[in-house]
Design a protein around this motif. Structure first.
Motif, PDB file in Angstrom:
ATOM      1  N   UNK A 218      54.822   1.403 -33.276  1.00  0.00           N
ATOM      2  CA  UNK A 218      55.038   2.135 -31.745  1.00  0.00           C
ATOM      3  C   UNK A 218      53.652   2.403 -31.229  1.00  0.00           C
ATOM      4  N   UNK A 219      53.251   1.846 -30.153  1.00  0.00           N
ATOM      5  CA  UNK A 219      51.741   1.939 -29.878  1.00  0.00           C
ATOM      6  C   UNK A 219      51.322   2.891 -28.717  1.00  0.00           C
ATOM      7  N   UNK A 220      52.394   3.826 -28.540  1.00  0.00           N
ATOM      8  CA  UNK A 220      52.261   5.153 -27.525  1.00  0.00           C
ATOM      9  C   UNK A 220      50.830   5.705 -27.702  1.00  0.00           C
ATOM     10  N   UNK A 221      49.891   5.938 -26.597  1.00  0.00           N
ATOM     11  CA  UNK A 221      48.685   6.388 -26.907  1.00  0.00           C
ATOM     12  C   UNK A 221      48.879   7.998 -27.275  1.00  0.00           C
ATOM     13  N   UNK A 222      48.000   8.132 -28.348  1.00  0.00           N
ATOM     14  CA  UNK A 222      48.174   9.881 -28.564  1.00  0.00           C
ATOM     15  C   UNK A 222      46.989  10.644 -28.242  1.00  0.00           C
ATOM     16  N   UNK A 223      46.983  11.636 -27.611  1.00  0.00           N
ATOM     17  CA  UNK A 223      45.869  12.669 -27.500  1.00  0.00           C
ATOM     18  C   UNK A 223      46.278  13.780 -28.144  1.00  0.00           C
TER      19      UNK A 223
END
Lengths: 207, 352
Positions: free
Chosen positions: A76-81
């Motif tokens: 899962x490559x969802x960008x994380x802040x």
């Protein structure tokens, strides 16, 4: 203001912070889904749309960083802040190394958060476009005949038609025809385009 | 080690004893012959007055005894006036000398109590320091909420048309967050403040909750599973709220440290409060590194510490506080690992 299908996910166990982030991001026009825990977020089925995740590092249960590792392991490559309450430098370095978009220290400035979210969405859009491009290439490449693939693989290494013909033991005409077919089917306008596609498909490595 | 908590409760009784004894000596001194130096016994009264723990009171008692001696001498009809005068003089000398010594003792006691209070305060400040990072987190959390909700409210109001409903919700969250930040600051201030020792009814269950709120950030960041078992029939105890809070916080912080130093897979903390009708028992049970064999007796000694950088002051002060409240501390191994620390306090009628 933003494209409606883009969704921002917020995970924070503190209801006041969570609702605040939810409200702020909605006020800017984003679609927002907020969760109290990473597990609740993980159980949620996400639609295929550009998205990014705003995640509190310090929460009971699995920490934000562990969760990031879990997502990465699952592809899962969802960008994380990441949001954090204290300036833990080694932790932020670790997070950035494995691909966090931003590591914001609470209390953060509104603009920093919005910038980070915009950057995260941009990264996800690019990743999605790239994945779609890759998938399209695979699809188109699958329509090529074996001869067309062989010709393409040799042409992109810089060999002349004559050399390709010699290599494959066929006539130069056959090479020309198959080369034109391959370019048409792959939708490559020029030879450099075709080379890039071959590169992406990993054809060069096959040789 | 006394922290000036005991003693005060029996004060009316003390004054009664002083008055009755003085009166008895006065009567005996007056009715007996002048040769009999009954007045020397006033020395005992002066020494008893030291227990009031007030130099003014000691001085007053000394003066009254001196006056009574002279009045007795003047009233007494029997015996030789000359030896009576000598006796009276000697008695006055004895009373004077005793009063002076009593005042010296009292001054030393006051200095000792002050040093004790200073040490207790220093140890509280050290506790706050130890929790500093997580307390900062506890404050930054509501501040983050205020910042996010504030920005949201401004945007909702600036939208066309303005979204008053959303703005209102965001503003309500700001108020709540500000209250929470204030609570955190208040709790820290209460603990770190230099307060004179006070006696009052203390709700232990509430005090436990408040103390755990102080350590909440540390418990969270250490990923410890906290459980509380607070019996709802625990009566108020008489005591000093800040000092008792210091004891509880000390035990909790020690437990957190022990858990952090222990196995990673077991991170349990249980704080329980119960009563058997005569005393209340508070215990803090952890799954941490536990006690070294045979060290249960030593852990409450001053300057005994197993923590890196520990001074061995916290538990010693905790013990003196609990004992000044008429209670007792204990430490024991926990099953299967870790330790349990706790204390008991007698249930007394809480004054005022």
């Amino acid at each position: 203001m933003q494209e409606p299908e883009a969704t921002i996910y917020v995970v924070d166990d503190d209801p006041l912070v969570r609702d605040g982030l939810d409200s702020l991001l909605r006020s800017v026009g984003y679609e927002v889904r907020a969760f109290a825990s990473v597990d609740a977020f993980a159980r949620h089925t996400r639609p295929q749309a550009p998205s990014c995740l705003v995640l509190d590092v310090r929460m009971p249960g699995p920490s934000g960083l562990d969760f990031q590792a879990r997502l990465t392991a699952a592809g899962d490559t969802i960008p994380i802040i990441f949001l954090t309450g204290h300036g833990d430098v080694p932790m932020s370095v670790r997070a950035m190394k494995v691909g966090a978009v931003e590591f914001l220290l609470k209390p953060f400035r509104e603009q920093d958060l919005l910038d980070a979210v915009a950057a995260g969405l941009a990264r996800d859009r690019a990743a999605r476009a790239d994945a779609a491009f890759g998938a399209g290439l695979q699809e188109r490449f699958a329509t090529l005949s074996q001869r067309e693939r062989d010709v393409m693989a040799l042409v992109v290494t810089g060999l002349l038609n004559k050399q390709v013909a010699a290599e494959l033991g066929v006539s130069e005409i056959t090479v020309k025809v198959n080369r034109a077919q391959a370019m048409r089917k792959m939708k490559a306008a020029t030879l450099p385009d075709l080379i890039r596609m071959a590169d992406r498909l990993g054809l060069a490595a096959n040789r | 080690m006394k922290l000036g908590a005991a003693g005060r409760i029996e004060k009316p009784l003390l004054w009664l004893v002083i008055t009755a004894l003085s009166a008895a000596i006065f009567v005996a001194d007056t009715v007996t012959d002048l040769e009999i130096a009954f007045a020397v016994l006033y020395v005992a009264v002066v020494l008893i007055s030291v227990r009031t723990a007030r130099p003014g009171a000691v001085m007053l008692v000394g003066a009254v005894c001196a006056v009574l001696t002279v009045v007795s001498y003047l009233l007494t009809r029997f015996g030789d006036p000359e030896s009576g005068l000598a006796n009276c003089g000697l008695s006055l000398l004895a009373i004077g000398a005793t009063t002076y010594m009593a005042l010296r003792i009292e001054a030393a006691n006051i200095a000792a109590r002050q040093a004790q209070a200073e040490l207790a305060h220093m140890s509280r400040v050290m506790l706050v320091g130890e929790l500093g990072t997580s307390i900062a987190h506890e404050v930054s959390q509501p501040l983050a909420a205020i910042a996010a909700n504030g920005s949201a409210a401004i945007r909702w109001l600036g939208a066309s048309p303005p979204n008053d409903g959303e703005a209102r919700l965001a503003l309500e969250r700001i108020v709540e967050a500000a209250g929470r930040a204030g609570d955190v600051v208040g709790r820290v201030r209460n603990l770190a403040a230099r307060t004179p020792s006070s006696q009052g009814p203390v709700d232990m269950a509430e005090l436990v909750q408040e103390t755990l709120a102080l350590a909440q950030g540390e418990i969270r960041s250490s990923q410890i599973a906290l459980r509380t078992e607070l019996a709802d029939d625990v009566p108020m105890v008489a005591g000093d709220r800040v000092q008792l809070q210091q004891v509880i916080l000390n035990l909790v912080v020690n437990a957190i440290d022990a858990i952090k130093a222990g196995r990673a897979d077991e991170r349990d903390l249980l704080v329980s409060l119960s009563t058997d009708g005569e005393k209340i028992t508070l215990s803090v049970r952890d799954s941490g590194v536990g006690l070294a064999p045979g060290s249960s007796d030593k852990v409450f000694d001053a300057f005994y510490s197993t923590k890196p950088g520990g001074m061995g002051v916290g538990l010693a002060i905790s013990r003196s506080i609990v004992e000044a409240h008429g209670g007792a501390v204990y430490a024991a191994p926990n099953y299967p690992n870790g330790a349990v620390f706790g204390f008991t306090l007698p249930i007394r009628e809480a004054k005022d």
